[in-house]
Design a protein around this motif. Structure first.
Motif, short mmCIF file in Angstrom:
data_model
loop_
_atom_site.label_atom_id
_atom_site.label_comp_id
_atom_site.label_asym_id
_atom_site.label_seq_id
_atom_site.Cartn_x
_atom_site.Cartn_y
_atom_site.Cartn_z
N ASP A 184 0.89 -1.35 -0.28
CA ASP A 184 -0.32 0.15 -0.26
C ASP A 184 1.31 1.12 0.03
O ASP A 184 2.04 0.81 0.63
N ILE A 185 0.36 2.23 -1.09
CA ILE A 185 0.71 3.37 -0.94
C ILE A 185 0.41 4.90 0.13
O ILE A 185 -1.02 5.10 -0.31
N THR A 186 0.39 5.52 1.01
CA THR A 186 0.44 6.31 1.38
C THR A 186 1.33 7.55 1.35
O THR A 186 1.52 7.94 1.17
N GLU A 187 -0.33 8.57 1.24
CA GLU A 187 0.81 9.66 0.40
C GLU A 187 0.66 10.87 1.11
O GLU A 187 0.04 10.21 1.77
N VAL A 188 1.72 11.31 1.66
CA VAL A 188 1.63 12.60 2.85
C VAL A 188 2.01 14.27 2.47
O VAL A 188 3.18 14.33 1.44
N ILE A 189 0.81 15.10 3.14
CA ILE A 189 2.23 16.45 2.71
C ILE A 189 2.16 17.12 4.21
O ILE A 189 1.18 16.99 5.04
N GLU A 190 3.46 16.66 4.65
CA GLU A 190 3.59 18.12 5.77
C GLU A 190 4.48 19.04 5.47
O GLU A 190 5.24 19.41 5.15
N ASP A 191 4.46 19.72 6.53
CA ASP A 191 4.77 21.04 6.76
C ASP A 191 4.45 21.46 8.28
O ASP A 191 3.33 21.05 8.56
N ASN A 192 4.92 23.05 8.58
CA ASN A 192 4.26 23.47 9.47
C ASN A 192 3.35 24.33 9.56
O ASN A 192 3.13 25.08 8.24
N ALA A 193 2.62 24.86 10.15
CA ALA A 193 1.14 25.45 9.78
C ALA A 193 1.49 25.98 11.64
O ALA A 193 1.32 25.69 12.40
N LEU A 194 0.11 27.66 11.68
CA LEU A 194 -0.19 27.96 12.87
C LEU A 194 -1.33 27.34 13.32
O LEU A 194 -2.52 27.60 11.98
#
Length: 378
Positions: free
Chosen positions: A64-74
């Motif tokens: 399986d493939i899990t797509e990820v978007i990760e970044d800092n946010a307020l």
């Protein structure tokens, strides 16, 4: 001999605790982290194309493939706000059940009745005062836009999106205090990524060799991507633990070395006390080598008995702690109620060799002095 035994036992116990801490971290991260993670070799994002998806799926063993978007946010909730790591995950992340045992409040869900939900860490919940029972107050996320200079409208400088809190997890402090998990579509819109991803998390067949799958994947993806296994994803943490364990081993060995001074003085006093007997041995024709061997044997007996009894005591206490959890952490909210302990045979081997070497070296000088005693007439 008693000092050597106590020092050896203390060293074994401390090393076993370090092993237990490492094992505990592996178990915590192992239940959450994917076995393999694909990251861009340069930059923080990449375009996830259909061709790239097919390349990944072509590797035998990837399930399986899990797509990820990760970044800092307020993030803002009511009148409180803080910087967090927002991690957008594709829907199959929920289906994989990697966080099912970590959810402490609410439910493990991203979407319910066309309403998007966020799963926040327990530390973030405490800092912001988030209540899952309040259906009218949402989490507000703010992310800076890449705007051209000269813009007058302040709303052009950042994007904003709201989402309801749906669950609270407690995994590990690093995650609990910093991470918010949200649907991938929510993060893609907030961060304006438009088909870009920061990483891919891959589930693999547990019956196949992970390193082989990793090598095959790295070969087909090329130099533009980096493929990390579960240990490499936290390589710095495990490296720090190993360094701490090494320094603890050195420090305790030095303590035993200082304690072995008692062995040196004891054997030196024994040489003085047995001076007439040594003279008698020389008078009977005993060579210097024999006298030296007698005192070296005395030091060896102290070394082997002290190290042996210390190893037995250390093993007994470590086994009791590992089996029954005698010494507790003393914190109600801790991940484990008792200090984790893991017994590794190589620790016993290196400890035994080191302690025996140190204590044996302490007996060399008194043995040489005894062999240099002049022949005393009886």
């Amino acid at each position: 001999m008693l000092v050597v035994s106590i020092g050896t036992a203390a060293l074994i116990i401390v090393l076993s605790v370090f092993n237990g801490m490492e094992g505990l971290l592996r178990s915590i991260y192992g239940t959450f982290d994917a076995p393999l993670q694909v990251l861009p070799a340069e930059g923080k994002s990449f375009v996830f194309t259909t061709d790239l998806r097919e390349k990944v799926r072509s590797i035998d063993g990837i399930l399986d493939i899990t797509e990820v978007i990760e970044d800092n946010a307020l993030i803002k909730y009511n009148d409180a706000q803080m910087i967090v790591k927002i991690k957008g995950m594709s829907d199959n992340f929920i289906e994989q059940g990697r966080m099912k045992n970590a959810v402490r409040q609410g439910e493990l869900k991203f979407l319910d009745n066309n309403t998007a939900y966020a799963i926040i860490g327990r530390g973030i919940q405490f800092n912001l005062g988030v209540s899952l029972r309040n259906d009218f107050l949402a989490l507000q996320f703010f992310y800076p836009k890449n705007v051209k200079p000269g813009a007058i409208d302040p709303y052009q400088y950042y994007s904003r999106a709201n989402i309801m809190p749906g669950g609270v997890f407690a995994l590990e402090q690093q995650y609990d205090d910093n991470y918010v998990f949200v649907p991938l579509s929510f993060t893609e819109k907030l961060l304006d990524y438009r088909g870009k991803r920061t990483s891919l998390e891959l589930m693999v067949d547990p019956e196949q060799d992970l390193l082989t799958i990793q090598d095959n994947l790295a070969e087909i993806l090329g130099k533009k991507f980096v493929v990390l296994n579960s240990d490499q994803q936290h390589a710095d943490l495990y490296k720090v633990l190993k360094i701490e364990k090494l320094f603890v081993f050195i420090i305790f060995s030095m303590i035993v070395g200082i304690a072995s001074i008692n062995i040196f003085f004891s054997l030196s006093m024994l040489v003085i006390e047995k001076k007439p007997d040594i003279g008698s041995l020389f008078a009977m024709g005993a060579p210097k080598k024999l006298v030296r061997k007698i005192f070296l044997l005395e030091g060896a007996i102290i070394a082997f008995i002290g190290a042996g009894s210390g190893l037995v005591l250390g093993f007994a206490f470590s086994w009791l702690q590992q089996t029954y959890g005698i010494v507790s952490m003393g914190v109600a909210s801790s991940v484990t109620q008792a200090y984790p302990v893991e017994i590794i045979p190589t620790d016993f081997l290196f400890t035994a060799i080191t302690i025996i070497f140190i204590t044996f070296m302490a007996s060399i000088q008194p043995a040489i002095r005894a062999s240099n005693q002049g022949v005393q007439r009886v």
